[in-house]
Design a protein around this motif. Structure first.
Motif, short mmCIF file in Angstrom:
data_model
loop_
_atom_site.label_atom_id
_atom_site.label_comp_id
_atom_site.label_asym_id
_atom_site.label_seq_id
_atom_site.Cartn_x
_atom_site.Cartn_y
_atom_site.Cartn_z
N THR A 167 0.85 -1.44 -0.06
CA THR A 167 -0.05 0.13 -0.23
C THR A 167 0.68 1.20 -0.04
OG1 THR A 167 -1.65 -1.16 1.21
CG2 THR A 167 -1.73 1.23 0.98
N PRO A 168 2.10 1.42 0.89
CA PRO A 168 2.67 2.55 0.92
C PRO A 168 3.26 2.94 -0.51
CG PRO A 168 3.10 1.22 2.77
CD PRO A 168 2.44 0.45 1.87
N PHE A 169 3.30 1.79 -1.33
CA PHE A 169 4.09 2.08 -2.70
C PHE A 169 3.11 2.59 -3.84
CE2 PHE A 169 7.11 -0.80 -0.16
CZ PHE A 169 8.18 0.39 -0.35
N VAL A 170 1.88 2.48 -3.51
CA VAL A 170 0.68 2.72 -4.49
C VAL A 170 1.01 4.14 -4.75
CG1 VAL A 170 -1.66 2.58 -5.11
CG2 VAL A 170 -0.46 0.62 -4.02
N MET A 171 1.04 4.71 -5.77
CA MET A 171 0.80 6.13 -6.32
C MET A 171 -0.37 6.41 -7.21
SD MET A 171 3.72 8.39 -8.29
CE MET A 171 5.04 7.98 -7.12
N GLU A 172 -1.23 7.35 -6.67
CA GLU A 172 -2.11 7.71 -7.62
C GLU A 172 -1.87 8.65 -8.61
OE1 GLU A 172 -5.47 9.21 -5.47
OE2 GLU A 172 -5.79 7.31 -4.20
N LEU A 173 -2.02 8.26 -9.95
CA LEU A 173 -1.67 9.31 -11.02
C LEU A 173 -2.78 10.29 -11.41
CD1 LEU A 173 -0.59 6.73 -13.85
CD2 LEU A 173 0.93 8.04 -12.35
N PRO A 174 -2.17 11.52 -11.76
CA PRO A 174 -3.50 12.51 -11.78
C PRO A 174 -4.05 12.43 -13.23
CG PRO A 174 -1.08 13.19 -12.42
CD PRO A 174 -1.04 11.93 -11.89
N PRO A 175 -5.24 12.88 -13.33
CA PRO A 175 -6.13 12.61 -14.37
C PRO A 175 -5.35 13.34 -15.57
CG PRO A 175 -7.12 14.24 -13.05
CD PRO A 175 -5.74 13.67 -12.23
N TYR A 176 -5.34 12.54 -16.75
CA TYR A 176 -4.59 13.05 -17.85
C TYR A 176 -5.72 14.07 -18.71
CZ TYR A 176 -1.01 9.74 -17.31
OH TYR A 176 0.14 9.04 -16.73
N ARG A 177 -5.41 15.20 -18.95
CA ARG A 177 -6.24 15.95 -19.90
C ARG A 177 -5.45 16.57 -20.99
NH1 ARG A 177 -6.60 17.84 -14.34
NH2 ARG A 177 -8.53 17.43 -13.52
N ILE A 178 -6.05 16.86 -22.12
CA ILE A 178 -5.73 17.41 -23.31
C ILE A 178 -5.10 18.76 -23.08
CG2 ILE A 178 -6.21 18.02 -25.66
CD1 ILE A 178 -8.47 15.73 -25.81
N PRO A 179 -3.97 19.01 -23.57
CA PRO A 179 -3.58 20.36 -23.25
C PRO A 179 -4.42 21.37 -23.99
CG PRO A 179 -2.09 19.20 -24.59
CD PRO A 179 -2.94 18.17 -24.25
N THR A 180 -4.44 22.70 -23.37
CA THR A 180 -5.24 23.55 -24.02
C THR A 180 -3.95 24.31 -25.12
OG1 THR A 180 -4.37 25.29 -22.21
CG2 THR A 180 -6.37 24.03 -21.90
N ILE A 181 -4.68 25.09 -25.89
CA ILE A 181 -3.98 26.04 -26.78
C ILE A 181 -2.94 27.02 -26.15
CG2 ILE A 181 -3.88 27.44 -28.76
CD1 ILE A 181 -6.50 26.03 -29.75
N ASN A 182 -3.48 27.69 -25.18
CA ASN A 182 -2.75 28.41 -24.55
C ASN A 182 -1.50 28.14 -23.87
OD1 ASN A 182 -4.61 30.60 -25.32
ND2 ASN A 182 -5.85 30.56 -23.61
N ALA A 183 -1.86 26.73 -23.17
CA ALA A 183 -0.63 26.24 -22.37
C ALA A 183 0.32 25.84 -23.33
CB ALA A 183 -1.39 24.97 -21.60
N THR A 184 -0.11 25.14 -24.48
CA THR A 184 0.87 24.80 -25.53
C THR A 184 1.74 25.84 -25.97
OG1 THR A 184 -0.71 23.03 -26.08
CG2 THR A 184 1.09 23.36 -27.68
N LEU A 185 1.03 26.95 -26.69
CA LEU A 185 1.83 28.17 -27.00
C LEU A 185 2.52 28.82 -26.02
CD1 LEU A 185 -1.07 29.87 -28.83
CD2 LEU A 185 1.02 28.44 -30.03
#
Length: 206
Positions: free
Chosen positions: A1-19
């Motif tokens: 259990t201590p070694f279980v890591m929850e991954l954050p939800p994956y999201r499509i990057p926004t145009i503003n963040a990409t630019l």
């Protein structure tokens, strides 16, 4: 259990963040290497235009395109041309002339400068009126067979990286020993592979 890591939800990057990410990376690159490329381009321009020589066309017959021939004479007698003539015996077994030698030397600042150097040496800017590109000038010159062109591309691909990369290697390894080794090793490897490609291509009729 201590070694279980929850991954954050994956999201499509926004145009503003990409630019914004693209701009930050481009800005970092320009700050690190932009000044070096500018200085190298200025140095290459100076070496290719000085010392100035006067060109007098032959009195026999009518010389067409005097400006182009004058630019060629200027390139051969310039400091850059003299350096290329000095290095030409090293590149001649690869089917390359002094112009290619100069382009390879200028590529030590940044490999992007190889193309611009060839453009200067073949005076592409003097023939913009006819719409000819650098590739057309190289084909018309007759200096590059298919085997020689392949050897040149291989050499540019494999020979030592730009000065900024060599400097980064020296900083990461704590000295210039491995940086110089990288320069020598990659250049020798590039010459050997390009030599083999040129001669194999010649045997195949390229």
């Amino acid at each position: 259990t201590p070694f279980v890591m929850e991954l954050p939800p994956y999201r499509i990057p926004t145009i503003n963040a990409t630019l914004r990410h693209m701009w930050e990376r481009s800005e970092q690159y320009l700050k690190k290497i932009g000044g070096l490329i500018l200085v190298a381009a200025i140095v290459i321009w100076f070496l290719s235009y000085y010392p100035r020589t006067s060109y007098e066309p032959s009195a026999v017959g009518v010389i067409e395109n005097v400006s182009s021939q004058s630019a060629m004479v200027q390139s051969e007698t310039s400091y850059l041309g003299r350096i290329g003539k000095f290095c030409e015996p090293v590149m001649e077994p690869l089917g390359l002339d002094w112009r290619a030698s100069v382009a390879m030397l200028s590529g030590s600042a940044a490999k992007e400068i190889v193309v611009s150097t060839l453009g200067v040496l073949y005076s592409v800017e003097d023939a913009e009126s006819d719409g000819a590109s650098l590739s057309q000038h190289l084909l018309a010159s007759g200096n590059y067979s298919r085997a020689a062109a392949m050897a040149m591309m291989i050499f540019v691909l494999l020979y030592f990286p730009c000065i900024a990369t060599v400097s980064a290697i020296a900083q990461e390894t704590g000295g210039w020993k491995w940086a110089l080794f990288s320069v020598v090793y990659n250049t020798v490897l590039a010459w050997v592979v390009a030599f083999a490609a040129f001669h194999i291509g010649g045997l195949l009729g390229m």
